[in-house]
Write an enzyme that holds these catalytic residues in place. Structure first.
Site, PDB file in Angstrom:
ATOM      1  N   THR B 102       0.806  -1.212   0.000  1.00 50.04           N
ATOM      2  CA  THR B 102       0.000   0.000   0.000  1.00 50.04           C
ATOM      3  C   THR B 102       0.839   1.261   0.000  1.00 50.04           C
ATOM      4  OG1 THR B 102      -1.660  -1.222   1.219  1.00 50.04           O
ATOM      5  CG2 THR B 102      -1.826   1.142   1.317  1.00 50.04           C
ATOM      6  N   LYS B 257       1.354  -7.577  13.730  1.00 51.15           N
ATOM      7  CA  LYS B 257       0.178  -6.855  13.237  1.00 51.15           C
ATOM      8  C   LYS B 257      -1.013  -7.387  14.015  1.00 51.15           C
ATOM      9  CE  LYS B 257      -2.158  -5.363   9.027  1.00 51.15           C
ATOM     10  NZ  LYS B 257      -2.326  -5.505   7.575  1.00 51.15           N
TER      11      LYS B 257
END
Lengths: 597, 451
Positions: B102, B257
């Site tokens: 991203t 994460k």
């Protein structure tokens, strides 16, 4: 003139891309987050990239979150869910009612916004229908596009570079209906807005109440420019807004012609900005003194050949000077400007000071001048802005804010064409012919059909009022289910409530269920027509109380039969006497019948 | 283009390409605009047309649909204003290595397609603040989604880092997809021995093409941190909260994460972050001081060999013994078990329903006998494994399974692959429970939970 309307109406369903409630102000803020936003590379739209970057860098946005009406989607911490099918269904219905062609696949787009009103940096929007039209008294009005889109956040306030928004509003589904500039007059604009409003309400799927519908008007006159008036909420004022904007543009053109005469062809002059603080060292003007005391300064500028033009009226209560002042306020952040076409004594500036100022600025009898008192940089910037606007001449293309009095004020330049790119997080939605056929079979009554039906049960005035009313659906529900005289219902909803409001009764406390229950009790003969205002007043004060309890509490129940006969005897069968005493509790017809026996 | 065969054939016949101006008529309805590529989602039998207003609409293709190419109108690809960077010899030089994800994508506003924007010039044009902090050098190593990565990519990244350090870089930033960024940070932590300068992995949870992207802030904070501190470890730099207020520098082997989509998804596990960087003031606040310091005299060694046959298995109630058996049959050299609680797996047969459990234990024993190194970690994520407390744990220990201490399962998996690739069998086995790159801590403090 040319005029088009864009209507934004909130839909009655959960949010467009998550399951949060679509309600504004229903719950209390739970916490807030702060964010920055950036100018995105390539997203320039004619703006100097460095300037845009700098502009964005300086601003911080604070977003208030709400337990019921915001979630991670609103704070841009979770991707959007699929497009709300119920919202799309309503939009499809409206498309069909407006004779539009429906696209075969709905693609959600991202329209970039830089004011922070959307946490993502863009608004999600999709075209659902194209090439629709509406029949009006002045012919067909084209409706080139009908979109479904998300509402922006509500602005709460702004302080020193920080803009505060509330997120309960963000993501509420909106239908956006845009007409072509085919509206022919201010009255026509009102008619179009009214007609579309009725059509939307006929679906029964739109929100009602203040702020749930907004109209933007696009107006231009020959020789003028396209001006967008944003945020018109009062339907009744639409023709006034259009009228005032036409007047404003015409007068600005006249002023420009006058300037051309005075200047010769070219409108050129220097806008020398001078610090005149020293002239006001001993001033008695509170305003000027205040500015000087808080380390500000007083600046002035001559506008050659402008004598009399700043005071010229554009439309009722708005002068060219006010316009210049708006630019200064909005762009430079000053509180306003003072100019030579107004009575400077109202600011406490003496004629002696005025003369000194004229000498200092070398003002000749045909010139005008402008004065600003503020923090030095702002004051200079304000005069710079006034100079630019004065020199511009005719009508600038711009976005203006609709003011509550039917006028408007400068808001920002007209945005360039918006950047749009696909919202890749949301799959496109296929609208098949079969789905559409099903919708077509189940369309709500058209406003025309409704009108006919209403005219059968109400007089002309009442049916017109109910047609345009936000209570239309409630009215239909009541007369559809209860045995009551439609006129009494219409009078209560459209006249009694309005006059109670004028008396200061807080009618917004009266919920729809209570109004329904009022007529249910009435149908059961629990009270007489004359008691309605009293009961409503009581409920407005005590919104939680049931109608039946209110009647008992007020001791206002209907008297009839034996009891009425007893009263008639006591009052010696005097109609006047009985009515004077028991007006709110007896039915005049029944009394008359009894007395005539 | 990925349209249906019929559409593709017609477009070919009419010589229409994506970006061409076309007119599509369906009955009396006519749409004019640019032909867009078909995005993956949706109906392949709908033409996607961008109208003049910028909106895309999908138009069904059928026998009645007439498509026509409009002449004269041709839309050019948008020019992206790129400034040439100037080198300031007084500022440190940072090499920015892009792997995809991203953070490096940019959207073409005309077609909506995303493509990488990775050169130092690109970056500094998009984020002008960076040039004020350091001299940047950019390189695209790969443009991939991080979930597609394999161990060879870690090796590739490590070798590129080595090259940049040899060229004199004062620090390295690795732009990375976020899905497996913590795997890469762990792998690099093991591979890069005697690291003279910092290596900071930076990702974004919101793509760079939107005004609300977290990419710029993460990158600015990482750059500032490298340029203004003596820190020299492998670490991850991401948002510290949902607001744009501060970033955190997280240890390469103790980071995970922990959220699918939040900006502050990356969290330090069993420890505190190394540091916080306040975005507005750029103040760096160290929360722990035991980090390795910058030392350009250090000679970097890259140990990047790997053992392919290492697996990671999550146990769960009712697990089929075939799951364990797979590793036996396939001759795995290493296995990390992501057990429950303090380091358990279903290994006790206590009634008629639990026969499978006994088979699990038998297979574990066989695995170890065969020479497979089996390491136990916990799916609790937080805390240390201790197999002495309950009977099942003790049984697993007796079978020869090694305690993974407070290593994250993913970290233990990469460590085992790395150990078995670079060290001989017994040595590798011995090193499993030794701290090499901060993956095992001596003690755990209360402050290391849910930070």
């Amino acid at each position: 003139m040319k005029c088009g309307i864009e209507i934004h109406q909130r839909l009655e369903t959960h949010k467009l891309f998550c399951n949060c409630k679509s309600s504004v102000g229903a719950d209390n803020k739970s916490s807030s987050i702060t964010r920055k936003q950036r100018a995105v590379a390539g997203e320039l739209g004619g703006i100097d990239p460095a300037a845009l970057h700098e502009f964005m860098r300086k601003r911080t946005f604070e977003y208030q979150t709400f337990p019921e009406s915001s979630c991670l989607v609103e704070i841009d911490e979770e991707p959007p869910h699929e497009l709300n099918a119920e919202a799309l269904a309503t939009v499809l219905q409206v498309c069909l009612m407006l004779n539009a062609r429906i696209v075969d696949e709905v693609h959600v787009m991202r329209k970039t916004v830089i004011d922070g009103s959307n946490t993502s940096g863009f608004q999600r929007t999709a075209i659902v229908g194209t090439s629709g039209y509406l029949e009006t008294s002045a012919g067909r009005v084209e409706i080139p596009t009908i979109c479904v889109e998300e509402e922006s956040s509500g602005i709460v306030g702004e302080e020193s570079g920080k803009i505060m928004y509330r997120l309960d509003r963000l993501g509420i589904p909106l239908i956006e209906i845009a007409t072509s500039p085919s509206i022919v007059s201010p009255e026509h604009a009102k008619e179009v807005a009214e007609k579309i409003g009725m059509l939307l309400r006929a679906t029964g799927k739109v929100q009602r109440g203040i702020g749930t519908i907004r109209q933007d008007l696009n107006v231009s006159v020959d020789g003028g420019a396209r001006v967008e008036l944003k945020g018109v909420q009062e339907l009744a004022l639409i023709s006034k807004y259009v009228h005032n904007e036409i007047e404003r543009q015409k007068k600005l053109i006249e002023i420009n012609q006058e300037l051309k005469k005075r200047f010769g062809e070219k409108l050129e002059f220097s806008g020398e900005i001078r610090d005149v603080s020293v002239l006001f060292k001993n001033t008695q003007s509170k305003m000027l003194k205040g500015a000087l005391d808080s380390k500000g300064a007083i600046f002035a500028m001559k506008l050659p050949n402008f004598l009399g033009l700043l005071g010229r009226e554009l439309y009722e209560n708005r002068r060219f000077g006010t316009e210049l002042s708006d630019y200064a306020k909005s762009i430079a952040g000053v509180r306003g400007i003072m100019h030579s076409d107004e009575n400077l004594e109202k600011y406490g500036i003496t004629s002696e000071e005025k003369e000194k100022l004229k000498v200092e600025l070398k003002v000749s009898p045909s010139d005008a001048f402008v004065v600003v008192a503020a923090e030095a940089e702002r004051a200079k910037k304000a005069l710079q802005v006034v100079y630019e606007r004065a020199k511009f001449g005719t009508v600038p293309k711009e976005t203006r804010k609709a003011l509550p009095d039917g006028g408007s004020a400068y808001m920002r330049p007209l945005p360039g064409s918006a950047r749009m790119y696909p919202e890749t997080d949301i799959p496109p939605v296929r609208v098949t012919a079969r789905v559409l056929e099903a919708f077509r079979k189940n369309l709500p009554e058209s406003p025309e059909q409704k009108k006919k039906k209403l005219e059968g049960v109400l007089n002309e005035e009442l049916s017109r009022k109910i047609m345009a009313s936000r209570s239309l659906l409630l009215f239909e529900k009541i007369i559809g289910r209860l045995k009551v005289d439609p006129s009494i219902v219409a009078v209560t909803l459209e006249e009694t409530l309005v006059s109670l409001k004028r008396e200061g009764v807080q009618i917004e406390n009266i919920k729809e269920e209570k109004l329904y229950s009022l007529f249910e009790c009435y149908a059961r003969g629990l009270f007489v027509k004359a008691a309605i205002p009293e009961i409503l007043k009581f409920i407005a004060k005590m919104p939680a109380v049931e109608v039946e309890s209110a009647i008992k509490e007020l001791n206002i129940g209907k008297i009839s039969g034996k009891e009425l006969k007893k009263i008639a005897d006591e009052e010696k069968k005097d109609m006047k006497g009985i009515m004077a005493k028991y007006r709110l509790r007896v039915d005049a017809g029944e009394v008359a019948k009894l007395l005539n026996k | 283009m990925a349209y249906s065969k019929e559409i593709e054939e017609l477009l070919k016949k009419l010589k229409i390409k994506v970006g061409d101006s076309i007119k599509v008529a369906r009955g009396s309805t006519v749409y004019e605009g640019l032909l867009m590529p078909r995005i993956e989602a949706g109906d392949v039998n709908c033409l996607v047309v961008k109208l003049d207003s910028g909106y895309n609409v999908g138009i069904e293709f059928s026998r009645e649909t007439k498509v026509e190419k409009q002449k004269g109108k041709k839309v050019e690809e948008e020019k992206f204003a790129v400034k040439k960077l100037e080198i300031d010899p007084k500022k440190p030089t940072i090499a920015v290595l892009a792997t995809g994800g991203t953070i490096v994508s940019r959207v073409d506003y005309k077609t909506g397609g995303a493509f990488p924007a990775f050169s130092a010039d690109d970056l500094a044009s998009a984020i002008p603040e960076l040039a004020g902090i350091a001299n940047l050098r950019g390189k695209l190593i790969r443009n991939m989604l991080s979930e597609d990565m394999v161990f060879e990519h870690y090796s590739l990244i490590a070798r590129e880092i080595e090259k940049e350090i040899k060229k004199g870089a004062d620090g390295i930033i690795v732009l990375h997809g976020t899905d497996t960024m913590h795997f890469t940070s762990a792998a690099l932590s093991f591979m890069l021995r005697e690291l003279p300068v910092p290596v900071i992995l930076v990702g974004a949870q919101r793509s760079s093409d939107r005004g609300s992207s977290d990419a710029a802030m993460n990158l600015i904070c990482a750059t500032h941190f490298i340029a203004n501190s003596d820190f020299a470890e492998v670490a991850v730099c991401m948002h510290g909260s949902e607001s744009d207020d501060y970033c955190v520098v997280l240890p390469g082997t103790k980071v995970r994460k922990m959220h699918t989509s939040r900006r502050d998804a990356f969290r330090a596990i069993n420890t505190l972050p190394w540091a916080r960087i306040d975005y507005a003031s750029r103040k760096i606040e160290f929360l722990r001081s035991s980090y390795a310091k910058k030392d350009k005299k250090k000679k970097l060694k890259v140990l990047d060999k790997t053992e392919k046959k290492v697996g990671l298995l999550k146990t769960y109630p009712g697990i089929d013994s075939a799951m364990f058996e797979f590793f036996l049959k396939e001759n795995y050299k290493g296995l990390v078990i992501e057990g429950t609680g303090l380091g358990h797996a279903p290994v006790t047969e206590l009634d008629e329903f639990t026969k499978e459990n006994a088979r699990n234990l038998a297979i574990l024993r066989k695995l170890v006998e065969k020479g497979c190194v089996v390491v136990m970690t916990s799916q609790c994520v937080y805390g240390r494994v201790n197999m002495n407390v309950y009977a099942n744990g003790r049984e697993i220990l007796r079978a020869g399974v090694i305690s993974g201490e407070d290593m994250l399962p993913e970290v233990a998996y990469l460590k085992l692959k790395w150990l078995l690739g670079n060290y001989a069998g017994e040595k590798a086995k011995e090193m499993v429970s030794q701290n090499i790159a901060g993956e095992i801590s001596e003690k755990r403090e209360s402050s290391g939970f849910l930070v």
